[in-house]
Scaffold this motif. Structure first.
Motif, PDB file in Angstrom:
ATOM      1  N   GLY A   1       0.801  -1.061   0.078  1.00 50.12           N
ATOM      2  CA  GLY A   1      -0.146   0.091   0.020  1.00 50.12           C
ATOM      3  C   GLY A   1       0.820   1.302  -0.053  1.00 50.12           C
ATOM      4  N   ARG A   2       0.051   2.350  -0.231  1.00 51.76           N
ATOM      5  CA  ARG A   2       0.712   3.766  -0.318  1.00 51.76           C
ATOM      6  C   ARG A   2       1.086   4.340   1.155  1.00 51.76           C
ATOM      7  N   PRO A   3       1.994   5.000   1.329  1.00 48.93           N
ATOM      8  CA  PRO A   3       2.339   5.667   2.564  1.00 48.93           C
ATOM      9  C   PRO A   3       1.234   6.860   2.914  1.00 48.93           C
ATOM     10  N   PHE A   4       0.823   7.108   4.330  1.00 48.56           N
ATOM     11  CA  PHE A   4      -0.264   7.848   4.353  1.00 48.56           C
ATOM     12  C   PHE A   4      -0.003   9.470   4.170  1.00 48.56           C
ATOM     13  N   LEU A   5       1.283   9.912   4.649  1.00 46.54           N
ATOM     14  CA  LEU A   5       1.645  11.163   4.640  1.00 46.54           C
ATOM     15  C   LEU A   5       1.968  11.813   3.503  1.00 46.54           C
ATOM     16  N   GLU A   6       1.495  12.875   2.871  1.00 49.24           N
ATOM     17  CA  GLU A   6       1.806  13.273   1.347  1.00 49.24           C
ATOM     18  C   GLU A   6       3.402  13.386   1.155  1.00 49.24           C
ATOM     19  N   TYR A   7       4.295  13.964   1.906  1.00 51.65           N
ATOM     20  CA  TYR A   7       5.521  14.095   1.655  1.00 51.65           C
ATOM     21  C   TYR A   7       6.264  12.624   1.569  1.00 51.65           C
ATOM     22  N   GLU A   8       5.675  11.550   2.375  1.00 48.74           N
ATOM     23  CA  GLU A   8       5.987  10.423   2.040  1.00 48.74           C
ATOM     24  C   GLU A   8       5.616   9.793   1.031  1.00 48.74           C
ATOM     25  N   LYS A   9       4.350   9.981   0.526  1.00 48.32           N
ATOM     26  CA  LYS A   9       4.017   9.560  -0.848  1.00 48.32           C
ATOM     27  C   LYS A   9       4.933  10.114  -2.053  1.00 48.32           C
ATOM     28  N   GLU A  10       5.513  11.266  -1.875  1.00 46.60           N
ATOM     29  CA  GLU A  10       6.306  11.801  -2.785  1.00 46.60           C
ATOM     30  C   GLU A  10       7.756  11.082  -2.836  1.00 46.60           C
ATOM     31  N   MET A  11       8.058  10.597  -1.319  1.00 49.66           N
ATOM     32  CA  MET A  11       9.480   9.833  -1.299  1.00 49.66           C
ATOM     33  C   MET A  11       9.678   8.384  -1.716  1.00 49.66           C
ATOM     34  N   TYR A  12       8.619   7.701  -1.370  1.00 52.85           N
ATOM     35  CA  TYR A  12       8.283   6.254  -1.342  1.00 52.85           C
ATOM     36  C   TYR A  12       7.164   5.652  -2.281  1.00 52.85           C
ATOM     37  N   TYR A  13       7.525   4.977  -3.229  1.00 50.17           N
ATOM     38  CA  TYR A  13       6.374   4.241  -4.201  1.00 50.17           C
ATOM     39  C   TYR A  13       5.370   3.523  -3.294  1.00 50.17           C
ATOM     40  N   ASN A  14       6.097   2.781  -2.271  1.00 45.83           N
ATOM     41  CA  ASN A  14       4.774   2.208  -1.325  1.00 45.83           C
ATOM     42  C   ASN A  14       5.624   1.879   0.136  1.00 45.83           C
ATOM     43  N   LEU A  15       4.736   1.363   0.889  1.00 44.92           N
ATOM     44  CA  LEU A  15       5.268   1.047   2.391  1.00 44.92           C
ATOM     45  C   LEU A  15       6.555   0.176   2.368  1.00 44.92           C
ATOM     46  N   ARG A  16       6.678  -0.652   1.413  1.00 44.21           N
ATOM     47  CA  ARG A  16       7.821  -1.683   1.264  1.00 44.21           C
ATOM     48  C   ARG A  16       9.085  -0.637   1.198  1.00 44.21           C
ATOM     49  N   ALA A  17       9.045   0.285   0.218  1.00 43.83           N
ATOM     50  CA  ALA A  17      10.142   0.861  -0.208  1.00 43.83           C
ATOM     51  C   ALA A  17      10.422   1.798   1.193  1.00 43.83           C
ATOM     52  N   LYS A  18       9.400   2.414   1.939  1.00 39.47           N
ATOM     53  CA  LYS A  18       9.497   3.325   3.053  1.00 39.47           C
ATOM     54  C   LYS A  18      10.352   2.426   3.988  1.00 39.47           C
ATOM     55  N   ALA A  19       9.795   1.272   4.357  1.00 40.21           N
ATOM     56  CA  ALA A  19      10.374   0.597   5.309  1.00 40.21           C
ATOM     57  C   ALA A  19      11.877   0.109   5.192  1.00 40.21           C
ATOM     58  N   HIS A  20      12.151  -0.330   3.930  1.00 38.25           N
ATOM     59  CA  HIS A  20      13.534  -0.348   3.350  1.00 38.25           C
ATOM     60  C   HIS A  20      14.615   0.766   3.749  1.00 38.25           C
ATOM     61  N   MET A  21      13.845   1.952   3.531  1.00 38.22           N
ATOM     62  CA  MET A  21      14.730   3.009   3.677  1.00 38.22           C
ATOM     63  C   MET A  21      14.781   3.217   5.111  1.00 38.22           C
ATOM     64  N   LEU A  22      13.777   3.032   6.047  1.00 33.38           N
ATOM     65  CA  LEU A  22      14.096   3.402   7.321  1.00 33.38           C
ATOM     66  C   LEU A  22      15.020   2.386   7.935  1.00 33.38           C
ATOM     67  N   VAL A  23      15.004   1.239   7.618  1.00 33.30           N
ATOM     68  CA  VAL A  23      16.139   0.242   8.066  1.00 33.30           C
ATOM     69  C   VAL A  23      17.383   0.928   7.750  1.00 33.30           C
ATOM     70  N   ARG A  24      17.579   1.053   6.389  1.00 29.53           N
ATOM     71  CA  ARG A  24      18.976   1.758   5.839  1.00 29.53           C
ATOM     72  C   ARG A  24      19.383   2.586   6.923  1.00 29.53           C
ATOM     73  N   ASP A  25      18.419   3.709   7.145  1.00 35.63           N
ATOM     74  CA  ASP A  25      18.807   5.020   7.877  1.00 35.63           C
ATOM     75  C   ASP A  25      19.039   4.288   9.412  1.00 35.63           C
ATOM     76  N   ALA A  26      18.265   3.511  10.087  1.00 38.85           N
ATOM     77  CA  ALA A  26      18.558   3.101  11.295  1.00 38.85           C
ATOM     78  C   ALA A  26      19.853   2.455  11.421  1.00 38.85           C
ATOM     79  N   ILE A  27      20.172   1.541  10.634  1.00 37.79           N
ATOM     80  CA  ILE A  27      21.586   0.921  10.475  1.00 37.79           C
ATOM     81  C   ILE A  27      22.801   1.750  10.429  1.00 37.79           C
TER      82      ILE A  27
END
Length: 275
Positions: A157-183
């Motif tokens: 599915g798509r992210p909920f926040l508007e700026y996140e919709k601009e950054m991530y194609y879907n929640l899968r992409a968002k999750a991976h980028m957050l893991v990358r940043d956390a690492i």
């Protein structure tokens, strides 16, 4: 363009040096963004890392990836702190890998045995991959343990926040980028055990790119398998799930925090492999 606008966008996009700050604020689109999300050395740096949890409330989360007959089903248990987003801390404490042909109710019973009835993880939140029959298994688990917080995640599915919709194609992409940043920020830890090498291998083979709209997206798993000969990253997917969902504090209602250190002392081997 005001100073406050620039400050707000820097917070949203992860800093003034982030790719999206350059695209959305400075108008600088990079020439090329693709390849693997993380290098092997970056994932290896998480092994035996000590995460300093502060005085804020924290909780337990069991993230479960349901296999499709070719891929294995996985349960990973994490200690987590912080809201969904860039500041979440994640400590992996146990990973259980099931056979690819495990029957659904057997997988659910394993979740109950390891995560709930063991009493080791008070108020644990169970997150189940909602793709395929995952939703059915989430419903079955909720029926068997109605007092447990069970969440079915559909990360297509798509992210909920508007700026996140601009950054991530879907929640899968968002999750991976957050893991990358956390690492990279030192907020994610992998406990050494039977699945450590496999986790490192999966985490360092995650193809990603950016589309013409400036959105991050991950390569589809079937393409990873057929064209790149990369197996499904079932274990590492569970690390991504832990970035997307809320949790219930471990001490909410009845639990005594003083007992938590005893739980960690009793674990001789945090990884376990199902027979």
């Amino acid at each position: 363009m005001t100073a406050q606008f620039i400050k707000d966008r820097a917070i949203e996009y992860g800093g003034v040096n982030s790719v999206h700050f350059g695209i959305k604020v400075l108008g600088r689109f990079p020439d090329k963004i693709n390849g693997f999300l993380l290098g092997r050395n970056e994932v290896e740096s998480c092994v035996d890392r000590i995460i300093e949890f502060d005085d804020r409330e924290w909780g337990w989360m069991a993230c479960c990836d349901v296999g499709d007959g070719r891929d294995r089903s996985v349960i990973s248990i994490f200690k987590v702190q912080g809201e969904v987003g860039r500041n979440r801390k994640v400590q992996q404490v146990k990973t259980i890998e099931m056979p690819s042909d495990v029957i659904g109710h057997v997988f659910v019973n394993k979740i109950i045995e390891e995560c709930i009835d063991s009493k080791l993880y008070p108020n644990i939140t169970v997150v189940i991959d909602g793709h395929g029959n995952g939703k059915t298994l989430a419903n079955l688990l909720q029926e068997k343990r109605p007092n447990v917080d069970v969440k079915a995640l559909k990360w297509g599915g798509r992210p909920f926040l508007e700026y996140e919709k601009e950054m991530y194609y879907n929640l899968r992409a968002k999750a991976h980028m957050l893991v990358r940043d956390a690492i990279r920020a030192g907020r994610l830890a992998i406990s050494r055990g039977l699945h450590t090498e496999k986790t490192i291998e999966q985490g360092s083979k995650l193809p990603y790119t950016m589309n013409d709209l400036g959105q991050y997206l991950m390569m589809k798993k079937e393409v990873m398998r057929s064209k790149e000969n990369i197996p499904s990253p079932d274990i590492f997917d569970t690390y991504c799930f832990a970035q997307l969902m809320d949790y219930t504090p471990a001490n909410d209602g009845y639990y005594d925090y003083d007992d938590v250190s005893d739980v960690f002392d009793e674990w001789d081997d945090w990884d376990d492999t199902a027979a």
